[in-house]
Design a protein around this motif. Structure first.
Motif, PDB file in Angstrom:
ATOM      1  N   SER A 106       0.830  -1.207   0.000  1.00  0.00           N
ATOM      2  CA  SER A 106       0.000   0.000   0.000  1.00  0.00           C
ATOM      3  C   SER A 106       0.868   1.262   0.000  1.00  0.00           C
ATOM      4  O   SER A 106       0.543   2.247  -0.660  1.00  0.00           O
ATOM      5  CB  SER A 106      -0.929   0.004   1.214  1.00  0.00           C
ATOM      6  OG  SER A 106      -1.771  -1.128   1.178  1.00  0.00           O
ATOM      7  N   ILE A 110      -4.670   2.829   2.859  1.00  0.00           N
ATOM      8  CA  ILE A 110      -4.237   2.876   4.248  1.00  0.00           C
ATOM      9  C   ILE A 110      -3.032   1.969   4.403  1.00  0.00           C
ATOM     10  O   ILE A 110      -3.075   0.793   4.056  1.00  0.00           O
ATOM     11  CB  ILE A 110      -5.355   2.407   5.194  1.00  0.00           C
ATOM     12  CG1 ILE A 110      -6.582   3.307   5.007  1.00  0.00           C
ATOM     13  CG2 ILE A 110      -4.878   2.440   6.644  1.00  0.00           C
ATOM     14  CD1 ILE A 110      -7.804   2.811   5.737  1.00  0.00           C
ATOM     15  N   ASP A 150      -3.806  -2.720  -5.609  1.00  0.00           N
ATOM     16  CA  ASP A 150      -3.252  -3.021  -4.289  1.00  0.00           C
ATOM     17  C   ASP A 150      -4.022  -4.226  -3.758  1.00  0.00           C
ATOM     18  O   ASP A 150      -5.236  -4.308  -3.916  1.00  0.00           O
ATOM     19  CB  ASP A 150      -3.438  -1.813  -3.362  1.00  0.00           C
ATOM     20  CG  ASP A 150      -2.778  -2.019  -1.997  1.00  0.00           C
ATOM     21  OD1 ASP A 150      -1.874  -2.885  -1.907  1.00  0.00           O
ATOM     22  OD2 ASP A 150      -3.165  -1.321  -1.038  1.00  0.00           O
ATOM     23  N   THR A 172      -4.672  -4.153   4.600  1.00  0.00           N
ATOM     24  CA  THR A 172      -5.501  -4.177   3.400  1.00  0.00           C
ATOM     25  C   THR A 172      -6.281  -5.484   3.370  1.00  0.00           C
ATOM     26  O   THR A 172      -5.703  -6.556   3.529  1.00  0.00           O
ATOM     27  CB  THR A 172      -4.626  -4.052   2.143  1.00  0.00           C
ATOM     28  OG1 THR A 172      -3.796  -2.895   2.274  1.00  0.00           O
ATOM     29  CG2 THR A 172      -5.483  -3.923   0.899  1.00  0.00           C
TER      30      THR A 172
HETATM   31 MG   LIG Z   1      -1.812  -2.879   2.379  1.00  0.00          MG
END
Ligand SMILES: [Mg+2]
Ligand SMILES: Nc1nc2c(ncn2[C@@H]2O[C@H](COP(=O)(O)OP(=O)(O)OP(=O)(O)O)[C@@H](O)[C@H]2O)c(=O)[nH]1
Length: 351
Positions: free
Chosen positions: A78, A91, A118, A99
């Protein structure tokens, strides 16, 4: 869908008319605690699900290069996506498992369009027992399936672990182009870097075709190199071949080094045609191909890699008996899709 909960103990008609005053025409009333209305809810959900086998939204823009960032929890996926976007869209935190879902974001860089995906960090299979985490695994595997290039992120401060190997396995199973990015390169001493280099080249020796780049997602270093490798892998994975050029390649490979005789018989390679991309696939026709030794298959692969400069992608050879190039099924893509589905199901069941 509008869902109104806690319907138990109320007058359903009153509730409905109350909500329709706000302009909602369709709504479902349920009681989660008392399981009331759940059958209707499920029926409605199922009705809205996409057709099985459709590749959903990630594939809707063919001009965009689809890149999935994968790796175990906390390697910095991320952070890297944020760095590339130039803003804090994802985040990122020091808590592993931040995540939970695959998130696709579109980006432009140096005049080219990308879709960055992501993903949730994959753990080793045995550790996955929560339902939420199973969902994450499925979404990550889907992202791998739908991308053109997977960037496998490793944590330089932690080396290569079993978990990394299992993520790598998922990318290889899917036949996707691969770039390995060693992240957190910033935090290492000279000695640690040497150690890391030695370990990595040993652990990654079975994917010699994959490029390895060293980056720091946090500081933004190594990103130019990363993109160069991604482009190289993408170009290789999606390369188009003419039937004549692949036959020329097969001819030279065969003449330079014919297959060895097995029990007095020699395999004959007669004809090859391109069988699709991502990964580049070659369908070879001939006789006694079942006797073709693995070492010879590797030779062919390496020969094709060199001749067509295929870097950063697996290469697939399919061997078919018989000299007629048009006999049998030609639909390679469908075979792959069937395999992909089987793989997903395996993971969902947690086998
Ligand atoms: Mg992540
Ligand atoms: N030193 C250093 N730390 C980094 C770097 N990249 C990320 N981190 C830190 O690593 C931690 C995890 O980063 P994330 O980006 O959340 O990791 P992730 O791979 O998305 O993790 P999950 O979402 O849990 O799978 C954070 O504390 C980051 O600040 C880097 O290049 N160098």
């Amino acid at each position: 869908m509008l869902l109104i909960n806690k319907i138990d103990g109320t007058n359903e008609d009153t509730v409905r008319s109350e909500f329709s005053r706000y302009g909602f025409s369709e709504m479902l009333t349920v009681s989660a605690a008392h399981r009331q209305g759940l059958d209707d809810l499920l029926d409605e959900v199922v009705e809205r699900l996409p057709e099985e086998g459709t590749t959903e939204t990630l594939d809707d823009d063919p001009g965009r290069m689809r890149i999935a960032f994968v790796g175990r929890p906390n390697v910095g996926k991320s952070t890297l996506v944020n760095r590339l976007l130039g803003e804090e869209r994802m985040i990122a935190s020091e808590v592993p498992g931040t995540t939970r879902d695959s998130i696709a974001v579109d980006m432009e860089r140096d005049g080219r369009e990308y879709r960055l995906i992501d993903t949730a960090g994959l753990r080793r299979k045995g550790r996955v027992d929560e339902v939420v985490e199973k969902f994450s695994v499925v979404k990550t595997l889907q992202a791998i399936e739908q991308c053109q290039v997977a960037v496998l992120m490793l944590d330089a401060t932690e080396g290569v672990t079993d978990q990394d190997a299992s993520v790598l396995g998922a990318v290889l199973d899917a036949g996707r182009a691969l770039v390995v990015a060693i992240n957190k390169w910033d935090g290492l001493t000279e000695y640690q870097r040497e150690q890391a280099e030695a370990l990595l080249s040993r652990k990654l020796s079975f994917v010699p075709w994959a490029e390895v780049v060293r980056i720091s997602a946090q500081h933004g270093s190594g990103l130019r190199e990363l993109f160069r490798a991604i482009h190289q892998a993408h170009a290789s994975a999606t390369m188009e071949f003419s039937t004549s050029e692949v036959n020329r390649a097969l001819e030279i490979a065969y003449e330079t080094n014919p297959p060895p005789a097995i029990r007095g018989h020699v395999s004959k390679l007669r004809y090859v045609h391109p069988g699709g991309s991502n990964p580049p696939t070659f369908i070879v026709h001939g006789t006694r191909l079942k006797d073709l030794p693995e070492s010879y298959k590797r030779y062919l692969e390496n020969f094709f890699r060199k001749r067509f400069k295929l870097v950063g992608t697996p290469v697939q050879f399919i061997f078919r008996e018989g000299t007629n190039p048009y006999e049998g099924k030609k639909n390679v893509l469908t075979e792959r899709q069937v395999k992909a589905k089987r793989r997903l199901m395996k993971h969902v069941r947690g086998k």
